[in-house]
Write a protein that holds these residues in place. Structure first.
Motif, PDB file in Angstrom:
ATOM      1  N   LEU A  23       9.515   4.674  -9.225  1.00  0.00           N
ATOM      2  CA  LEU A  23       8.113   4.495  -9.606  1.00  0.00           C
ATOM      3  C   LEU A  23       7.471   5.841  -9.930  1.00  0.00           C
ATOM      4  CD1 LEU A  23       6.802   1.850  -7.018  1.00  0.00           C
ATOM      5  CD2 LEU A  23       7.477   1.475  -9.398  1.00  0.00           C
ATOM      6  N   PRO A  24       6.401   5.824 -10.723  1.00  0.00           N
ATOM      7  CA  PRO A  24       5.688   7.078 -11.010  1.00  0.00           C
ATOM      8  C   PRO A  24       5.014   7.625  -9.755  1.00  0.00           C
ATOM      9  CG  PRO A  24       5.105   5.343 -12.585  1.00  0.00           C
ATOM     10  CD  PRO A  24       5.854   4.678 -11.472  1.00  0.00           C
ATOM     11  N   LEU A  25       4.908   8.924  -9.685  1.00  0.00           N
ATOM     12  CA  LEU A  25       4.148   9.539  -8.606  1.00  0.00           C
ATOM     13  C   LEU A  25       2.673   9.163  -8.755  1.00  0.00           C
ATOM     14  CD1 LEU A  25       5.709  13.123  -8.602  1.00  0.00           C
ATOM     15  CD2 LEU A  25       5.822  11.490  -6.724  1.00  0.00           C
ATOM     16  N   PRO A  26       1.963   8.938  -7.651  1.00  0.00           N
ATOM     17  CA  PRO A  26       0.538   8.619  -7.764  1.00  0.00           C
ATOM     18  C   PRO A  26      -0.246   9.801  -8.334  1.00  0.00           C
ATOM     19  CG  PRO A  26       1.168   8.976  -5.463  1.00  0.00           C
ATOM     20  CD  PRO A  26       2.432   8.956  -6.249  1.00  0.00           C
ATOM     21  N   LEU A  27      -1.294   9.501  -9.056  1.00  0.00           N
ATOM     22  CA  LEU A  27      -2.111  10.559  -9.666  1.00  0.00           C
ATOM     23  C   LEU A  27      -2.824  11.396  -8.605  1.00  0.00           C
ATOM     24  CD1 LEU A  27      -3.629   8.588 -12.681  1.00  0.00           C
ATOM     25  CD2 LEU A  27      -1.716  10.213 -12.683  1.00  0.00           C
ATOM     26  N   ARG A  28      -3.150  10.740  -7.492  1.00  0.00           N
ATOM     27  CA  ARG A  28      -3.820  11.484  -6.408  1.00  0.00           C
ATOM     28  C   ARG A  28      -3.456  10.870  -5.072  1.00  0.00           C
ATOM     29  NH1 ARG A  28     -10.232  11.966  -4.616  1.00  0.00           N
ATOM     30  NH2 ARG A  28      -9.844  13.474  -2.949  1.00  0.00           N
ATOM     31  N   GLU A  29      -3.359  11.725  -4.067  1.00  0.00           N
ATOM     32  CA  GLU A  29      -3.186  11.271  -2.691  1.00  0.00           C
ATOM     33  C   GLU A  29      -4.147  12.024  -1.795  1.00  0.00           C
ATOM     34  OE1 GLU A  29       1.178   9.388  -2.087  1.00  0.00           O
ATOM     35  OE2 GLU A  29       0.993  11.511  -1.549  1.00  0.00           O
ATOM     36  N   ALA A  30      -4.659  11.315  -0.796  1.00  0.00           N
ATOM     37  CA  ALA A  30      -5.540  11.940   0.191  1.00  0.00           C
ATOM     38  C   ALA A  30      -5.357  11.214   1.512  1.00  0.00           C
ATOM     39  CB  ALA A  30      -7.002  11.869  -0.256  1.00  0.00           C
ATOM     40  N   SER A  31      -5.476  11.949   2.615  1.00  0.00           N
ATOM     41  CA  SER A  31      -5.312  11.365   3.944  1.00  0.00           C
ATOM     42  C   SER A  31      -6.533  11.684   4.795  1.00  0.00           C
ATOM     43  CB  SER A  31      -4.051  11.904   4.622  1.00  0.00           C
ATOM     44  OG  SER A  31      -2.897  11.583   3.872  1.00  0.00           O
ATOM     45  N   PHE A  32      -6.860  10.766   5.695  1.00  0.00           N
ATOM     46  CA  PHE A  32      -7.995  10.987   6.599  1.00  0.00           C
ATOM     47  C   PHE A  32      -7.659  10.455   7.982  1.00  0.00           C
ATOM     48  CE2 PHE A  32      -8.691   6.737   4.919  1.00  0.00           C
ATOM     49  CZ  PHE A  32      -9.155   6.028   6.004  1.00  0.00           C
ATOM     50  N   ARG A  33      -8.432  10.872   8.968  1.00  0.00           N
ATOM     51  CA  ARG A  33      -8.216  10.478  10.362  1.00  0.00           C
ATOM     52  C   ARG A  33      -9.483   9.907  10.982  1.00  0.00           C
ATOM     53  NH1 ARG A  33      -4.283  15.436  12.000  1.00  0.00           N
ATOM     54  NH2 ARG A  33      -2.331  14.317  11.668  1.00  0.00           N
ATOM     55  N   VAL A  34      -9.263   8.923  11.867  1.00  0.00           N
ATOM     56  CA  VAL A  34     -10.342   8.304  12.625  1.00  0.00           C
ATOM     57  C   VAL A  34      -9.889   8.198  14.078  1.00  0.00           C
ATOM     58  CG1 VAL A  34     -11.743   6.230  12.939  1.00  0.00           C
ATOM     59  CG2 VAL A  34     -11.069   6.943  10.634  1.00  0.00           C
ATOM     60  N   GLU A  35     -10.719   8.599  15.007  1.00  0.00           N
ATOM     61  CA  GLU A  35     -10.395   8.447  16.420  1.00  0.00           C
ATOM     62  C   GLU A  35     -10.732   7.025  16.858  1.00  0.00           C
ATOM     63  OE1 GLU A  35     -12.123  11.395  18.913  1.00  0.00           O
ATOM     64  OE2 GLU A  35     -11.209  13.088  17.847  1.00  0.00           O
ATOM     65  N   CYS A  36      -9.743   6.334  17.453  1.00  0.00           N
ATOM     66  CA  CYS A  36      -9.973   4.957  17.882  1.00  0.00           C
ATOM     67  C   CYS A  36      -8.862   4.520  18.831  1.00  0.00           C
ATOM     68  CB  CYS A  36     -10.047   4.008  16.685  1.00  0.00           C
ATOM     69  SG  CYS A  36      -8.564   3.992  15.663  1.00  0.00           S
TER      70      CYS A  36
END
Length: 356
Positions: free
Chosen positions: A168-181
């Protein structure tokens, strides 16, 4: 390469005639996975090389001994990837070993498992015959189920000589985030988000923190970040984190004890068991780290608890393999396994004790 394949054939024919086991092995980076190793070594690494790669068709075909790193480098040069993110567990990992073990990485819940990307394969059976299944295009479904059947067979059906994989093609953008739970809150959020049109590509809950990766178009990722909130990770930190999960170098996986892989429905409630947990794949894959080694009583307790939720448990690393690495098969399924092995390997020489 023909001479190498002929050597493989002669070794297999001699082993079949003598009834002696053969241990199929690539880079050996997953020798620890499964039950015991047995038999004379058949090293596949000399049978290597990319046979065909057509980026516009999204298909790559390679010989079994081809290093995974070579395949990933060739794909990256054309902005493509193996979307199931196969773990290497070492520098020598080969594509044949990856298919035989059928392990998938963090992107599996959104992109699919390794077996979903197997389009075709060439197998050398216990008679030394080359059997071709499937094809090299996504529209070719002849023998498709048989080629996918090789994924996760741990070399017990024969020697995988070649494999064709969808890319598959590489995604145009990637981003990661965190939430405390909490664990309960994380499972609720993951199930809520799974029902929304969000570009989720990976998730991990551990030690009170939920980490999520978004992959896709620039606009889709930006909108999701705004909607979901949380603390955005620096790109390098995010990449290192997901790699540590794929290769199990994350602190959770280190140390002694036994590591269990629990496969359950994503909507299943928290699994209350003694030990520490790490949750991936939107709640469908839950790792259980038990400080003590696995024994019959603890294995039975873990498997009963997971089975009650509609899942199964694998003793992934550590512990006493006498309890059985893989979840026991239902009698009917066990019969199918035996008949398949008899059909492909009548002398029972290929990795005879690797699965059950």
């Amino acid at each position: 390469m023909q001479a190498i394949a002929e050597q493989f054939k002669q070794q297999i024919l001699a082993a079949s005639a003598a009834g002696t086991p053969v241990r199929l092995r690539g880079g050996g980076t997953k020798d620890w996975y499964g039950q015991q190793l047995a038999g004379e070594l058949l090293d596949t690494r000399a049978y290597a090389g990319i046979i065909d790669y057509e980026p516009t068709e999204l298909v790559i075909t390679a010989r079994c001994g081809t290093p995974l790193s070579d395949i990933e480098a060739a794909l990256a040069a054309r902005n493509q990837m193996l979307a199931f993110e196969p773990p290497h567990f070492g520098a020598g990992a080969t594509v044949g070993g990856a298919v035989a073990c059928a392990l998938s990485g963090p992107r599996r819940a959104s992109a699919g498992a390794l077996r979903d990307f197997v389009l075709g394969a060439v197998l050398m059976d216990g008679h030394g015959e080359r059997l071709a299944f499937g094809g090299q295009v996504m529209k070719n479904v002849a023998g498709y189920d048989v080629s996918r059947l090789l994924a996760g067979s741990l070399g017990t059906l024969g020697l995988i000589l070649e494999v064709s994989l969808k890319v598959l093609p590489l995604p145009l953008r990637e981003a990661s985030f965190r939430v405390e739970c909490t664990e309960i809150a994380a499972l609720r959020l993951l199930n809520e988000w799974a029902g929304q049109p969000l570009p989720l590509s990976a998730s991990c809950w551990h030690d009170g923190v939920l980490t999520v990766r978004l992959s896709g178009a620039e606009a889709a990722v930006s909108a999701a970040l705004q909607s979901l909130g949380g603390k955005v990770l620096a790109p390098d930190d995010a990449a290192a984190f997901w790699l540590s999960l794929r290769e199990q170098t994350h602190d959770f996986f280190t140390g002694s004890g036994s590591l269990w892989r629990l496969s359950v429905p994503p909507h299943a409630s928290a699994v209350i068991l003694k030990g520490r947990q790490l949750i991936e794949w939107g709640g469908a894959q839950r790792w259980l780290k038990v400080d003590a080694g696995a024994d019959v009583a603890s294995a039975l307790r873990i498997r009963q608890a997971v089975a009650a939720l509609g899942g199964h448990a694998t003793l992934f690393r550590g512990g006493d393999k006498a309890v059985g690495v893989f979840h026991p098969l239902a009698p009917a399924v066990g019969t199918i396994h035996q008949r398949l092995r008899q059909a492909f390997d009548p002398a029972g020489i290929f990795n005879p004790h690797r699965m059950y």
